[in-house]
Design a protein around this motif. Structure first.
Motif, mmCIF file in Angstrom:
data_model
loop_
_atom_site.group_PDB
_atom_site.id
_atom_site.type_symbol
_atom_site.label_atom_id
_atom_site.label_comp_id
_atom_site.label_asym_id
_atom_site.label_seq_id
_atom_site.Cartn_x
_atom_site.Cartn_y
_atom_site.Cartn_z
ATOM 1 N N PHE A 185 3.775 10.044 -7.104
ATOM 2 C CA PHE A 185 4.644 11.193 -7.342
ATOM 3 C C PHE A 185 4.908 10.604 -9.548
ATOM 4 C CE2 PHE A 185 5.590 10.796 -2.846
ATOM 5 C CZ PHE A 185 6.284 12.514 -2.787
ATOM 6 N N GLY A 186 4.565 9.185 -9.505
ATOM 7 C CA GLY A 186 4.484 8.971 -10.940
ATOM 8 C C GLY A 186 3.150 9.815 -11.840
ATOM 9 N N ILE A 187 1.785 9.866 -11.251
ATOM 10 C CA ILE A 187 1.677 10.322 -12.673
ATOM 11 C C ILE A 187 1.732 12.338 -11.947
ATOM 12 C CG2 ILE A 187 -0.946 10.921 -12.545
ATOM 13 C CD1 ILE A 187 -1.046 8.295 -11.254
ATOM 14 N N LEU A 188 1.642 12.574 -11.168
ATOM 15 C CA LEU A 188 2.285 13.823 -11.189
ATOM 16 C C LEU A 188 3.673 14.213 -11.199
ATOM 17 C CD1 LEU A 188 1.931 16.443 -9.237
ATOM 18 C CD2 LEU A 188 3.157 16.163 -7.222
ATOM 19 N N ILE A 189 4.688 13.512 -11.438
ATOM 20 C CA ILE A 189 5.523 14.380 -12.443
ATOM 21 C C ILE A 189 5.643 13.901 -14.292
ATOM 22 C CG2 ILE A 189 7.931 13.405 -13.176
ATOM 23 C CD1 ILE A 189 8.472 12.684 -10.114
ATOM 24 N N GLY A 190 4.267 12.945 -14.627
ATOM 25 C CA GLY A 190 4.113 12.786 -15.796
ATOM 26 C C GLY A 190 2.818 14.081 -15.759
ATOM 27 N N VAL A 191 2.492 14.185 -15.191
ATOM 28 C CA VAL A 191 1.244 15.612 -15.509
ATOM 29 C C VAL A 191 2.491 16.661 -16.068
ATOM 30 C CG1 VAL A 191 0.267 16.896 -14.635
ATOM 31 C CG2 VAL A 191 -0.475 14.557 -14.549
ATOM 32 N N ILE A 192 2.939 16.679 -14.844
ATOM 33 C CA ILE A 192 4.609 18.015 -14.766
ATOM 34 C C ILE A 192 5.135 17.744 -16.945
ATOM 35 C CG2 ILE A 192 6.029 19.140 -14.289
ATOM 36 C CD1 ILE A 192 5.712 18.251 -11.840
ATOM 37 N N ILE A 207 7.934 4.925 -9.564
ATOM 38 C CA ILE A 207 8.124 6.337 -10.376
ATOM 39 C C ILE A 207 8.270 7.023 -11.270
ATOM 40 C CG2 ILE A 207 8.305 8.369 -9.129
ATOM 41 C CD1 ILE A 207 8.260 7.430 -6.520
ATOM 42 N N GLY A 208 9.695 6.337 -11.439
ATOM 43 C CA GLY A 208 10.377 6.856 -13.135
ATOM 44 C C GLY A 208 9.787 6.064 -14.126
ATOM 45 N N PHE A 209 9.290 5.275 -14.010
ATOM 46 C CA PHE A 209 8.280 4.161 -15.820
ATOM 47 C C PHE A 209 6.797 5.095 -15.152
ATOM 48 C CE2 PHE A 209 5.686 1.465 -17.103
ATOM 49 C CZ PHE A 209 6.640 0.822 -18.344
ATOM 50 N N ILE A 210 6.547 5.153 -14.441
ATOM 51 C CA ILE A 210 4.875 5.480 -14.753
ATOM 52 C C ILE A 210 4.936 7.168 -14.448
ATOM 53 C CG2 ILE A 210 2.486 6.188 -12.635
ATOM 54 C CD1 ILE A 210 2.716 3.414 -13.388
ATOM 55 N N ALA A 211 6.117 8.021 -14.288
ATOM 56 C CA ALA A 211 5.879 9.296 -14.894
ATOM 57 C C ALA A 211 6.174 9.394 -16.480
ATOM 58 C CB ALA A 211 7.007 9.918 -14.066
ATOM 59 N N ARG A 212 7.203 8.564 -17.262
ATOM 60 C CA ARG A 212 7.005 8.550 -18.277
ATOM 61 C C ARG A 212 5.757 7.670 -19.292
ATOM 62 N NH1 ARG A 212 12.230 5.608 -16.803
ATOM 63 N NH2 ARG A 212 10.947 4.329 -18.199
ATOM 64 N N MET A 253 0.766 -1.209 0.176
ATOM 65 C CA MET A 253 0.080 0.300 0.150
ATOM 66 C C MET A 253 0.913 1.256 0.022
ATOM 67 S SD MET A 253 -3.271 -0.474 2.924
ATOM 68 C CE MET A 253 -4.212 -0.010 3.056
ATOM 69 N N TYR A 254 2.372 1.642 1.211
ATOM 70 C CA TYR A 254 2.363 2.513 0.695
ATOM 71 C C TYR A 254 3.359 2.786 -0.331
ATOM 72 C CZ TYR A 254 1.684 2.367 6.177
ATOM 73 O OH TYR A 254 1.131 1.999 7.182
ATOM 74 N N GLY A 255 3.820 1.394 -0.562
ATOM 75 C CA GLY A 255 5.586 1.368 -2.495
ATOM 76 C C GLY A 255 3.517 1.913 -3.589
ATOM 77 N N PHE A 256 2.707 1.113 -3.351
ATOM 78 C CA PHE A 256 1.143 1.813 -3.877
ATOM 79 C C PHE A 256 1.304 3.481 -4.625
ATOM 80 C CE2 PHE A 256 -2.757 2.149 -5.806
ATOM 81 C CZ PHE A 256 -2.777 1.623 -6.710
ATOM 82 N N ILE A 257 0.975 3.980 -2.754
ATOM 83 C CA ILE A 257 0.741 4.996 -2.473
ATOM 84 C C ILE A 257 1.938 6.442 -3.183
ATOM 85 C CG2 ILE A 257 0.275 7.242 -1.617
ATOM 86 C CD1 ILE A 257 -1.346 5.115 0.927
ATOM 87 N N LEU A 258 3.346 6.142 -2.518
ATOM 88 C CA LEU A 258 4.359 6.790 -3.739
ATOM 89 C C LEU A 258 4.320 6.529 -4.996
ATOM 90 C CD1 LEU A 258 6.609 5.675 -0.550
ATOM 91 C CD2 LEU A 258 5.690 8.123 -1.290
#
Length: 312
Positions: free
Chosen positions: A116-123, A189-194, A107-112
């Motif tokens: 952060f992954g989607i936020l960085i991707g949106v930016i 996080i890096g993969f989700i952002a890209r 759960m903690y890993g999923f939340i992080l």
């Protein structure tokens, strides 16, 4: 909608049967005799052939393979995974004791990862083609390339050994999950952002976005209803499988941080040749993946109208 859900649930049944067969055959074909291991655990250094035969009969190992499978399957359906060959403890009780820790880590890993992954991707999408976009893409590639075990050692050295603000290993409180959660989430996080950037940019190039702009719709409406709703589907797929992977047991991370979760339990059982525990672990992880995939299919059905038209 009812027919679509029923169809998906029926498709799950053959896969579940395949998982039980794979788990059972894993125990049957693995080297070593569970009866011999069980007897040596009880203190008999060199059991006789008669003692081994008696123990095999007690465990039902002298029955034909198909009968062993059905007897084992009846117990599994009742969530009775038997007793550990190595410790003699109930496998179900041990899994129930360890599962909350792995669940918290997931759960903690999923939340992080999702936050952060989607936020960085949106930016990166908003500032596409700029220096910010290039810098964040480089950062995402960098963190995706860091091996988990190496990152774990670095974080332990900095925050546990040098600064001494977080525990080194074991599970005492929620603080014990901070470093493991960072380790399991950082590369994702890096993969989700890209992935978020690529998915959103693909939606932005669609004709219905141009049409929405031509109609004079507000940017907020276009972003939430059209771009996010359509672009988040590939992202949610990876996030769902990522959550299932951690919940199934992040063995390396749990072993490094000495977390008493189901991943470390599986590693210990492999070393001890505790095949009944490994069978239970395979059943648990396989079922988790199936349920997550089923949940994702139902999520697509709710989000994507094209699925409703084609499946119903």
């Amino acid at each position: 909608m009812g027919s679509y859900i029923l169809k998906k649930m029926l498709n799950v049944i053959p896969v579940l049967i395949g998982i039980t067969l794979a788990a059972f055959l894993l125990g049957v074909l693995s080297p070593g005799d569970p009866a011999y291991i069980s007897l040596t655990r009880d203190g008999i250094t060199e059991p006789s052939d008669e003692e081994i035969a008696e123990k095999q009969h007690e465990l039902g190992l002298d029955l034909p393979v198909h009968k062993q499978y059905f007897n084992w399957l009846k117990k599994v359906i009742k969530l009775d995974f038997g007793q550990s060959i190595y410790t003699g403890e109930s496998i179900g009780e041990e899994l129930a004791r360890r599962l909350p820790i792995t669940l918290k880590l997931a759960m903690y890993g999923f939340i992080l990862t999702s936050m952060f992954g989607i936020l960085i991707g949106v930016i990166m999408t908003l500032f596409r083609g700029s220096f910010i976009d290039s810098s964040l893409r480089f950062f995402c590639t960098l963190i995706s390339s860091i091996p988990n075990f190496w990152l774990a050692i670095i974080l332990i050295t900095i925050f546990a050994e040098t600064l001494q603000i977080l525990p080194t290993s074991g599970y005492e409180s929620e603080k014990s999950l901070i470093l493991p959660s960072i380790v399991v989430s950082l590369s994702s996080i890096g993969f989700i952002a890209r992935l978020t950037r690529a998915s959103f940019l693909k939606v932005l190039s669609k004709e219905f976005i141009v049409l929405a702009n031509a109609k004079g719709l507000r940017s907020y409406t276009i972003g939430i209803i059209h771009i996010f709703k359509n672009g988040i589907i590939p992202v949610s797929t990876y996030l769902g499988l990522y959550f299932a992977a951690i919940l199934g047991g992040s063995s390396i991370v749990e072993s490094i941080f000495a977390l008493p979760g189901i991943g470390s339990y599986a590693i210990e059982s492999i070393y001890a040749r505790d095949y009944y525990v490994i069978q239970a672990y395979v059943i648990l992880t396989g079922t988790t993946y199936i349920l997550v995939n089923l949940g994702l299919d139902l999520l697509y059905f709710a989000i994507n109208p094209k699925i409703k038209e084609s499946e119903c």
